[in-house]
Write an enzyme that holds these catalytic residues in place. Structure first.
Site, PDB file in Angstrom:
ATOM      1  NE  ARG A  28      51.371 -36.117 -83.163  1.00 38.09           N
ATOM      2  CZ  ARG A  28      52.081 -36.605 -84.186  1.00 38.09           C
ATOM      3  NH1 ARG A  28      52.190 -35.909 -85.309  1.00 38.09           N
ATOM      4  NH2 ARG A  28      52.680 -37.771 -84.097  1.00 38.09           N
ATOM      5  CB  SER A  66      50.749 -39.396 -76.804  1.00 36.64           C
ATOM      6  OG  SER A  66      51.224 -40.619 -77.329  1.00 36.64           O
ATOM      7  CD  GLU A 126      49.086 -35.553 -79.279  1.00 32.17           C
ATOM      8  OE1 GLU A 126      48.593 -36.044 -80.300  1.00 32.17           O
ATOM      9  OE2 GLU A 126      50.158 -35.942 -78.801  1.00 32.17           O
TER      10      GLU A 126
END
Length: 344
Positions: A167, A245, A336
């Site tokens: 990520r 998420s 995130e």
């Protein structure tokens, strides 16, 4: 007229933009950013708005809506799959990612079938190294062409120069410096998926880890799994009024992983565990709410706007969950989505 950013984010949250510019061509995109930089005006790039949490006070600068379009394939015959050759795909940053991924499956371009249903734009995917169900865009990206706001020139980065990790990427590590203009992917043409690397997806498709099935089966399975978790956008479903998420899966030392928690070995002896498991086992069940915001009723990792919420109310819930997990397990979850004018 003031443009409200709540109308441009999947959370449906965010205050007004001081300036709002739609860039439909690459030239307009570069000019909008360069002119703002020259004038000392802060810039916020916006495409799908699926990975942004914008403060209630909005953004005191120029919001540039990336609306560029274009998909070019150097082997453009989806009906002739016998050759199973390599295909180079060059895609404009403003293209919708989910639409592109579905088009790729229909065209026999292998490597995107587990990434259908992911909201946002193509240009955002290398920044986060977007991934789902065992696939990441880093596995197919050949190069990324950008506008470098520091050097004031175009720069193209080969995949090995992009600093891809879980990520993350060099573009995320140097926030705001690079404007992604287009992404080039190198894939093969075929009918079977890449080896399935995610246990839940493998079970759904009826194969072992590493097995392969027709790409269309993977696409359909992923869409069904995502919909069951509220991760496919639906205006009538408040569980999808989210940024996906909200926390990344933490990477920790083996001794930090709680007993019974999922554990996926990582390089250098570390282990990745499940943020959703930590949230659930810290006492935050699906649907846990504080006022007009809640964890999704389908998945504890998504924070949702149930209608009429504010960004600050969402952040109160995020802090409550983060701090509860830290107290219970000693692990600090990291957000995130990108926070704009807001802090956890």
């Amino acid at each position: 007229m003031t443009e409200s950013l709540r109308d441009h984010t999947t959370l449906r949250l965010g205050g007004p933009a001081r300036e709002f510019v739609v860039a439909s061509t690459e030239g307009e995109l570069i000019a909008a950013v360069e002119d703002a930089d020259a004038a000392g005006i802060p810039v916020l790039l916006l495409a799908g708005g699926s990975n942004l949490v914008v403060a209630d006070q909005g953004f005191d600068g120029r919001v540039v809506k990336v609306a560029t379009r274009g998909i070019h394939a150097d082997a453009d015959d989806p009906d002739d799959l016998a050759c199973l050759g390599a295909v180079t795909l060059t895609v404009a940053a403003g293209e919708n990612w989910d639409a592109f991924a579905r088009h790729a499956v229909d065209s026999g371009w292998v490597g995107f079938e587990a990434l259908v249903g992911v909201p946002g734009s193509v240009g955002a995917t290398p920044v986060q190294n977007v991934g789902a169900y065992g696939q990441e865009v880093a596995q197919t990206i050949a190069r990324v062409r950008t506008w470098d706001r520091v050097e004031r020139t175009q720069r193209t980065f080969a995949a090995v120069e992009c600093g891809f990790g879980y990520r993350t990427s060099r573009f995320k590590e140097e926030p705001g410096r690079y404007v992604v203009l287009e992404v080039t992917f190198l894939v093969r043409q075929g009918t079977l998926s890449t080896p399935i690397a995610y246990a839940e997806l493998a079970r759904t498709c009826g194969v072992e880890i590493g097995g392969r099935v027709p790409m269309t089966e993977v696409r359909d399975a992923v869409l069904a799994l995502r919909a069951g978790k509220g991760m496919v956008l639906d205006a009538d479903d408040h569980d999808t009024w989210s940024a996906g998420s909200f926390f990344t899966n933490p990477i920790v030392s083996p001794e930090q992983v709680p007993e019974g928690a999922p554990a996926w070995p990582q390089p250098e002896g570390q282990v990745k565990t499940s943020a959703a498991w930590l949230i659930d086992h810290a006492g935050f069940e699906k649907g846990f709410a504080i006022g007009p915001v809640s964890l999704s009723t389908k998945h504890p990792l998504a924070l949702t706007n149930r209608g009429g919420a504010t960004t600050e109310e969402l952040l109160v819930l995020a802090r409550h969950v983060r701090d509860g997990v830290r107290r219970r397990f000693g692990i600090t979850l990291v957000n995130e989505p990108v926070l704009v004018g807001a802090e956890l």
